[in-house]
Design a protein around this motif. Structure first.
Motif, PDB file in Angstrom:
ATOM      1  N   SER A   9       0.834  -1.192   0.000  1.00  0.00           N
ATOM      2  CA  SER A   9       0.000   0.000   0.000  1.00  0.00           C
ATOM      3  C   SER A   9       0.871   1.245   0.000  1.00  0.00           C
ATOM      4  O   SER A   9       1.740   1.410   0.844  1.00  0.00           O
ATOM      5  CB  SER A   9      -0.902   0.008   1.239  1.00  0.00           C
ATOM      6  OG  SER A   9      -1.618   1.219   1.307  1.00  0.00           O
ATOM      7  N   SER A  12       0.415   3.397   3.331  1.00  0.00           N
ATOM      8  CA  SER A  12       0.925   3.095   4.660  1.00  0.00           C
ATOM      9  C   SER A  12       2.160   2.198   4.637  1.00  0.00           C
ATOM     10  O   SER A  12       2.367   1.416   5.528  1.00  0.00           O
ATOM     11  CB  SER A  12      -0.174   2.440   5.497  1.00  0.00           C
ATOM     12  OG  SER A  12      -0.634   1.260   4.875  1.00  0.00           O
ATOM     13  N   ARG A  23      -1.820   2.554   9.360  1.00  0.00           N
ATOM     14  CA  ARG A  23      -1.944   1.116   9.126  1.00  0.00           C
ATOM     15  C   ARG A  23      -3.155   0.485   9.808  1.00  0.00           C
ATOM     16  O   ARG A  23      -3.890  -0.278   9.156  1.00  0.00           O
ATOM     17  CB  ARG A  23      -0.663   0.396   9.522  1.00  0.00           C
ATOM     18  CG  ARG A  23      -0.623  -1.055   9.056  1.00  0.00           C
ATOM     19  CD  ARG A  23       0.749  -1.694   9.217  1.00  0.00           C
ATOM     20  NE  ARG A  23       1.719  -1.018   8.358  1.00  0.00           N
ATOM     21  CZ  ARG A  23       2.803  -0.376   8.806  1.00  0.00           C
ATOM     22  NH1 ARG A  23       3.057  -0.311  10.089  1.00  0.00           N
ATOM     23  NH2 ARG A  23       3.630   0.204   7.976  1.00  0.00           N
ATOM     24  N   PRO A  24      -3.433   0.732  11.079  1.00  0.00           N
ATOM     25  CA  PRO A  24      -4.609   0.100  11.700  1.00  0.00           C
ATOM     26  C   PRO A  24      -5.925   0.494  11.019  1.00  0.00           C
ATOM     27  O   PRO A  24      -6.813  -0.347  10.847  1.00  0.00           O
ATOM     28  CB  PRO A  24      -4.569   0.598  13.149  1.00  0.00           C
ATOM     29  CG  PRO A  24      -3.152   0.985  13.382  1.00  0.00           C
ATOM     30  CD  PRO A  24      -2.636   1.479  12.065  1.00  0.00           C
ATOM     31  N   GLU A  26      -6.262   1.440   7.823  1.00  0.00           N
ATOM     32  CA  GLU A  26      -6.254   0.770   6.516  1.00  0.00           C
ATOM     33  C   GLU A  26      -6.672  -0.692   6.673  1.00  0.00           C
ATOM     34  O   GLU A  26      -7.454  -1.206   5.874  1.00  0.00           O
ATOM     35  CB  GLU A  26      -4.865   0.835   5.878  1.00  0.00           C
ATOM     36  CG  GLU A  26      -4.466   2.208   5.425  1.00  0.00           C
ATOM     37  CD  GLU A  26      -5.249   2.665   4.206  1.00  0.00           C
ATOM     38  OE1 GLU A  26      -5.401   1.887   3.253  1.00  0.00           O
ATOM     39  OE2 GLU A  26      -5.700   3.816   4.224  1.00  0.00           O
ATOM     40  N   GLU A  27      -6.142  -1.359   7.676  1.00  0.00           N
ATOM     41  CA  GLU A  27      -6.478  -2.769   7.890  1.00  0.00           C
ATOM     42  C   GLU A  27      -7.946  -2.931   8.288  1.00  0.00           C
ATOM     43  O   GLU A  27      -8.585  -3.899   7.875  1.00  0.00           O
ATOM     44  CB  GLU A  27      -5.548  -3.397   8.919  1.00  0.00           C
ATOM     45  CG  GLU A  27      -4.147  -3.626   8.378  1.00  0.00           C
ATOM     46  CD  GLU A  27      -4.132  -4.391   7.059  1.00  0.00           C
ATOM     47  OE1 GLU A  27      -4.844  -5.428   6.926  1.00  0.00           O
ATOM     48  OE2 GLU A  27      -3.429  -3.964   6.127  1.00  0.00           O
ATOM     49  N   LYS A  30      -9.930  -2.628   5.099  1.00  0.00           N
ATOM     50  CA  LYS A  30      -9.782  -3.827   4.281  1.00  0.00           C
ATOM     51  C   LYS A  30     -10.529  -5.007   4.896  1.00  0.00           C
ATOM     52  O   LYS A  30     -11.086  -5.835   4.172  1.00  0.00           O
ATOM     53  CB  LYS A  30      -8.306  -4.164   4.075  1.00  0.00           C
ATOM     54  CG  LYS A  30      -7.616  -3.205   3.127  1.00  0.00           C
ATOM     55  CD  LYS A  30      -6.162  -3.573   2.949  1.00  0.00           C
ATOM     56  CE  LYS A  30      -5.465  -2.550   2.079  1.00  0.00           C
ATOM     57  NZ  LYS A  30      -4.032  -2.855   1.935  1.00  0.00           N
ATOM     58  N   ALA A  31     -10.562  -5.089   6.215  1.00  0.00           N
ATOM     59  CA  ALA A  31     -11.317  -6.162   6.870  1.00  0.00           C
ATOM     60  C   ALA A  31     -12.797  -6.046   6.519  1.00  0.00           C
ATOM     61  O   ALA A  31     -13.467  -7.050   6.259  1.00  0.00           O
ATOM     62  CB  ALA A  31     -11.119  -6.105   8.383  1.00  0.00           C
ATOM     63  N   ARG A  34     -13.197  -7.247   2.974  1.00  0.00           N
ATOM     64  CA  ARG A  34     -13.119  -8.710   2.905  1.00  0.00           C
ATOM     65  C   ARG A  34     -14.439  -9.330   3.353  1.00  0.00           C
ATOM     66  O   ARG A  34     -14.880 -10.348   2.807  1.00  0.00           O
ATOM     67  CB  ARG A  34     -11.954  -9.232   3.756  1.00  0.00           C
ATOM     68  CG  ARG A  34     -10.607  -8.979   3.128  1.00  0.00           C
ATOM     69  CD  ARG A  34      -9.472  -9.632   3.935  1.00  0.00           C
ATOM     70  NE  ARG A  34      -8.234  -8.939   3.635  1.00  0.00           N
ATOM     71  CZ  ARG A  34      -7.667  -8.019   4.390  1.00  0.00           C
ATOM     72  NH1 ARG A  34      -8.185  -7.676   5.549  1.00  0.00           N
ATOM     73  NH2 ARG A  34      -6.551  -7.437   4.006  1.00  0.00           N
ATOM     74  N   ASP A  49      -6.855  -2.201  -2.356  1.00  0.00           N
ATOM     75  CA  ASP A  49      -6.274  -0.854  -2.356  1.00  0.00           C
ATOM     76  C   ASP A  49      -6.982   0.024  -3.398  1.00  0.00           C
ATOM     77  O   ASP A  49      -7.275   1.189  -3.140  1.00  0.00           O
ATOM     78  CB  ASP A  49      -4.774  -0.897  -2.655  1.00  0.00           C
ATOM     79  CG  ASP A  49      -3.961  -1.403  -1.480  1.00  0.00           C
ATOM     80  OD1 ASP A  49      -4.241  -0.989  -0.349  1.00  0.00           O
ATOM     81  OD2 ASP A  49      -3.045  -2.213  -1.705  1.00  0.00           O
TER      82      ASP A  49
END
Length: 88
Positions: A9, A12, A23-24, A26-27, A30-31, A34, A49
């Protein structure tokens, strides 16, 4: 859509300003994507992304340029449009 291997990415990656803070979030985004993939709402091979870029870029553009108000209706339309663009 064809499968593309995950790419680092740009938002980040190591050495990027704010990477540790970003990062947290972004994750978490993405979670959620998903989860939408598992629910059949989003193409399982979608580049997450890219999905985030398509969803958030218009918000940041409108906010930075103050070109129009940021409303719930606008946010809803971006989500609907993004889901249609990356539908299975």
């Amino acid at each position: 859509m064809s499968y593309a291997p995950p790419r680092p990415s740009a938002r980040s990656g190591p050495g990027q300003p704010g990477a540790i803070l970003a990062r947290p979030l972004e994750e978490a985004k993405k979670a959620r994507l998903r989860s939408a993939q598992r629910a059949g709402q989003l193409d399982p091979g979608a580049d997450l992304d890219l999905v985030l870029d398509v969803l958030y870029a218009p918000l940041f553009q409108r906010w930075l340029h103050r070109s129009a108000p940021l409303t719930a209706a606008y946010a809803d339309s971006l989500v609907d449009t993004t889901l249609r663009a990356f539908a299975p």
